[in-house]
Design a protein around this motif. Sequence first.
Motif: not given
Length: 207
Positions: A134-135, A140-141, A147-150
Amino acid sequence: MPRWAAAAGRWGWRLPALLPEITFELPDNAKQRFYEDIAPGTACALEFQVITGGHYDVDCRLEDPDGKVLYKEMKTRYDNFTFTASKNGTYRFCFCNEFSTFTHKTMYFDFQVGEDPPLFPSENRVSALTQVESVSIHEALKSVTDYQTHVRLREAQGQSRAEDLNTRVAYWSVGEAFVLLVVSIGQVFLLKSFFSDKRTTTSRVGS
């Protein structure tokens, strides 16, 4: 909640909890300050980027509660800085655009304080996924989110550059059209003056 400083044209914000990422407008000839209360031994990370405006640069400065400068960069487009708080108190960091007279900037920064809270603070039951799995998924999320923010920041910056280039091309085209019109009118009057002088000379010879 935001806390406004008394100095005219200069602002100070105390960062609200659970809101490490902020995008804001930084006017020309202005400075924006932010405050965060940090306990000693806490790991922190500051990342910032200029999205739009001018040459996409800004001054950044980070100070500890005693006013000691931990980080300082001049006219930087983007950067990141990590540190561990050595003292208990209010840490201050600011973005300065005082060197710019006419151009305001759009700023983004991400200020992380401490580690992420545990995923399962009171989870004791057996589940399909182990806690380690889970960690790993959580990390990873988180990487995907960063990455999406960048990518969104790069997209906004690229759009700003394209719009600025389009504006410059439009102004240049209008200027070229105006110069071409002036040159064309000048040529017409110049040719007309040549024929007028010829007619005048011919009439004098005939007499």
